[in-house]
Write a protein that holds these residues in place. Structure first.
Motif: not given
Length: 140
Positions: A27-30, A57-60
């Protein structure tokens, strides 16, 4: 007592912490990547391939992490395992202090029955969840 109740408390505690850690880390990464997408999209006006690749990349990564969270049910598992752990601790403390249902009678037998009932119910819930998941896979 040690071979069953203490081991189960330790197991549920450990599993709860593992699932909580996985859930919170993902969740932190998201939470970090999600707002980066609109911020980076402002930079696409410079026609930068690198920015476009970063956004994709972020969306993926967000999509993959959300899928893993859903598949692993980390939030649900850490909450459920914590609940079971605390319920088992509650039974143990009531048994040791001879309070509540353990104030009279064959308290050890009652402790075993109640502990096994708690553990058995969790196992039944897990089996039902697995059967439901298999049914969804076969029907979908």
């Amino acid at each position: 007592m040690k071979d069953r109740l203490e081991d189960q408390i330790e197991w549920y505690d450990k599993k709860s912490m593992q699932h909580q850690k996985k859930y919170k880390n993902m969740k932190v990464v998201i939470i970090i990547l999600a707002p980066a997408i609109p911020i980076l999209s402002v930079l696409t006006k410079f026609n930068s391939l690198y920015v476009t690749l970063l956004i994709a990349t972020a969306g993926g990564i967000i999509t993959i992490l959300e899928g893993l969270l859903s598949l692993g049910k980390h939030q649900e598992n850490y909450i459920e395992y914590r609940r079971i752990c605390e319920t088992l601790k509650h039974e143990k403390y009531q048994y040791y202090t001879k309070t509540g249902v353990y104030s009279e009678g064959d308290t050890f037998k009652l402790l075993v029955e109640r502990t096994e009932s708690i553990i058995s119910q969790e196992n039944i819930n897990w089996a039902n969840m697995q059967n439901k998941a298999k049914g969804e896979t076969n029907n979908g």
